[in-house]
Structures are given as C-alpha cells and as structure tokens.
Design an enzyme around this catalytic site. Structure first.
Site, PDB file in Angstrom:
ATOM      1  N   THR A  12      14.282 -29.223  22.704  1.00 14.73           N
ATOM      2  CA  THR A  12      15.340 -28.513  22.341  1.00 14.73           C
ATOM      3  C   THR A  12      14.997 -27.106  21.500  1.00 14.73           C
ATOM      4  O   THR A  12      15.654 -26.297  21.734  1.00 14.73           O
ATOM      5  CB  THR A  12      16.185 -29.184  21.538  1.00 14.73           C
ATOM      6  OG1 THR A  12      16.780 -30.441  22.398  1.00 14.73           O
ATOM      7  CG2 THR A  12      17.424 -28.517  21.010  1.00 14.73           C
ATOM      8  N   SER A  56      11.277 -33.668  26.067  1.00 15.49           N
ATOM      9  CA  SER A  56      10.298 -34.584  25.843  1.00 15.49           C
ATOM     10  C   SER A  56      10.541 -36.005  26.535  1.00 15.49           C
ATOM     11  O   SER A  56       9.376 -36.929  26.568  1.00 15.49           O
ATOM     12  CB  SER A  56      10.420 -34.910  24.309  1.00 15.49           C
ATOM     13  OG  SER A  56      11.332 -35.724  23.877  1.00 15.49           O
ATOM     14  N   THR A  89      12.334 -33.850  20.372  1.00 11.48           N
ATOM     15  CA  THR A  89      12.475 -34.996  19.210  1.00 11.48           C
ATOM     16  C   THR A  89      12.574 -36.144  19.950  1.00 11.48           C
ATOM     17  O   THR A  89      12.402 -37.414  19.149  1.00 11.48           O
ATOM     18  CB  THR A  89      13.680 -34.614  18.276  1.00 11.48           C
ATOM     19  OG1 THR A  89      14.751 -34.572  19.126  1.00 11.48           O
ATOM     20  CG2 THR A  89      13.446 -33.290  17.672  1.00 11.48           C
ATOM     21  N   ASP A  90      13.121 -36.475  21.072  1.00 13.12           N
ATOM     22  CA  ASP A  90      13.536 -37.564  21.619  1.00 13.12           C
ATOM     23  C   ASP A  90      12.073 -38.472  21.856  1.00 13.12           C
ATOM     24  O   ASP A  90      12.366 -39.773  21.362  1.00 13.12           O
ATOM     25  CB  ASP A  90      13.782 -37.382  23.286  1.00 13.12           C
ATOM     26  CG  ASP A  90      15.314 -37.052  23.238  1.00 13.12           C
ATOM     27  OD1 ASP A  90      15.941 -36.975  21.980  1.00 13.12           O
ATOM     28  OD2 ASP A  90      15.784 -36.696  24.283  1.00 13.12           O
TER      29      ASP A  90
END
Ligand code: ASP
Length: 324
Positions: A12, A56, A89-90
């Site tokens: 993101t 990710s 961030t996932d």
C-alpha cells in the site's frame, strides 16, 4: 552521513487510487517513495533498489529468501550502514521473520510499510520510511536482528504481528511488547530483541502447508494433504496444542507417511505445552513425533519448517530448529 539502502517491494505504501476502479493499485516507484520524504536528506544518504512492486499477498517464501540474499549482497558493501525494506503490511511479519532467520548481516535491517496509500489523506508511508531510516542509522540497532518499524514503534520480527485490518496502529508484539521507539531526535531501545538460531539454506522447500483447527474439524483437509504427499504440515491447534480426536488420527497418519508435522497454537500468544494427556492433546501426540512450534504463530512456524527442510529431512534435526 551514513548510507542506507532502501529496498522497495511494493504494498500500500507504493499504491495510489486507480482513476477507473477507485481502488488502490501499485503506482509509485522507489525513487518517488523517497522523494515524498524530504526530511531523509538530514538523516542519511539514501540509495534505492526496487526488488518488486507488488501487493504483499503476491510475495512468496522463495521471493523472501531471494530478498534475504539481495540484502546480504547490499549490506556487504563497507559504506552501507543499514538496510530498509518497504513492504505491504499483510505479510510483512512473515517476510521480516524469514529475513531474521536467514540473513547473515549484523547491520541493522528495518522493515516498514503503510496502512494508507500514497494518494490517501494523511498517508502514513513517508513518516514510516523516515522512522525506519532513523532506526537503521542508530548504532543501537546493530545486532538486534530484523526490526519492524511502523507508527514510530520498533518491534522484533519474531514477536510482531498485524492486529487490525485497517487502523494505522496495527502492529503489536502480543505479551512481549515492542523493543523500542523512534523519537524526532533519537531512537530509544528498551530491551534487546532475542537472537534466533539462523537457518540459511540456498533453497527452501515450499511444499509445506498450514491448517487451522476449528471445533468439530474431522481431519478432511489434513488427509487431503497426506494424499498430495506434501513435505510438511503445520497445524494451528487450540490452546496449548490440542486438536479434535479426528485431527489427531490424521496427524498420526501423516507421521506414519513420514511427513513432518509441526504443532502451533491458534491463540495469539503463548506456547504449545503438553500439559494434558487426553485424546487429541499435544501430550497424546508426542509418541507420533510431532514437533512443537514453541511460541511461533502458524505462519511463522510454516516458514521456519520450509527453511529447515531446505537443509535437512532428518526428524531430530528438524526438531532441533524448533527447540530454539
Ligand atoms: N494489501 C496491502 C499489502 O499488503 C496492505 C498494505 O500494504 O498495507 O500489500
């Protein structure tokens, strides 16, 4: 001024709203990411390398190991003081954890990302990049293993996890807490992150699957994995390592088929402990040679098993990696 190499992978942090769909899509180059943080020029000399520009969820364990080799190559240069990786961030905690196990360098390596896109109101990306670079130039960050820096908080890769789907204050280290904080004028560490036993194969074995137990699980998915002849299975069990009786039977069948089975807990913190001996408890499965994951979450135990299988298939040796 110290030199920091920033390796961008996407996420993101490097996305902008697509004019047609309105949703965020990969759009920002590594150079543009850095240009959005003018304050960096007062902190370090920055060199940017683009490894990828993907969400990710597209990052694979093989890519993570390749990234580890890329970081070690960059960090080997005498004039490089540290590395910052930008990442979605996932799966950020998974990449950070694998890097922590596989990297050779003792130089600071900080992983960061953002919950808001580059085109969103008050995006958190630029501030997170600045804090990660501030951490990477700090003397006290050396030898701390891979650090995850978001929202000015510094976490150990081993402990950190994403706890909220959309809030910027999402990364936490349940029970153990963060290791430090990034202030405007300095980086403060309040505890030393625990060093992990290194596992450094040239290739990992990604034929390893993670299954999460739920009440009444009849072992169907586990039996599918045995039929598929996978090379390893991680089971996220209840509580301190307990599974329904049918899952226990399937785990024993997997062991008879020679498949290593790692038992983790689906609970956010704490470890697998064989305190019970009733049917389906961790204690009742010890004789079949299950490997207990300690405090590792299922996804992290899966990565560790993939790396370990890249070195050995011997049960006792696999077990020793998880005894850490
Ligand atoms: N879906 C995004 C990703 O992981 C979320 C983020 O970067 O925060 O790539």
């Amino acid at each position: 001024m110290k030199k920091i190499v920033v390796i961008t992978t996407g996420g993101t942090i490097a996305m902008k709203a697509d004019p047609v769909s309105g949703g965020l899509v990969p759009a920002v180059s590594g150079a543009d990411l850095m240009a959005a943080v003018p304050a960096l020029s007062k902190v370090a000399d920055i060199e940017v390398t683009e490894y990828s520009n993907v969400p990710s969820g597209h990052i694979t364990p093989r890519m993570m190991l390749e990234l580890a080799h890329c970081i070690d190559a960059q960090a080997a240069a005498a004039d490089v003081a540290g590395i910052v990786v930008t990442h979605g961030t996932d799966t950020l905690e998974e990449t950070a954890f694998l890097l922590d196990l596989a990297l050779r360098t003792e130089k600071p390596v900080c992983v960061t990302g953002a919950m808001r896109g580059a085109s969103d109101t008050s995006g958190d990306g630029p501030g997170n990049i600045l804090a990660a670079v501030q951490t990477a130039v700090a003397e006290s960050a050396a030898g701390q293993g891979v650090l995850v820096v978001l929202n000015n908080v510094i976490h150990a890769a081993r402990d950190v996890t994403k706890t909220h789907a959309v809030n910027t204050d999402t990364f936490a280290s349940p029970w153990w807490g963060p290791v430090g904080y990034v202030y405007d004028d300095k980086v403060v560490f309040r505890r030393q992150s625990r060093r992990q036993l290194k596992i450094r194969p040239q290739q990992l074995d990604d034929n390893v699957y993670l299954l999460k137990c739920a009440a009444g699980d009849d072992g169907f998915l586990l039996r599918c994995l045995i039929d598929k002849k996978v090379h390893g299975i991680v089971v996220e069990a209840f509580g301190c390592g307990n599974v329904p009786p049918a899952v226990k039977k399937a785990i024993e069948a997997a062991r008879r088929a020679g498949i290593p089975v790692v038992l983790a807990t689906r609970v956010q913190a704490g470890r697998v402990v064989p305190v019970y001996s009733y049917e389906g408890s961790a204690g009742s499965m010890l004789d079949s040679g299950i490997i207990m994951a300690g405090e590792l979450t299922g996804p992290k135990a899966r990565l560790k098993l993939m790396l370990a299988l890249g070195i050995t298939q011997i049960q006792a040796e696999l077990q020793s990696y998880f005894a850490d």
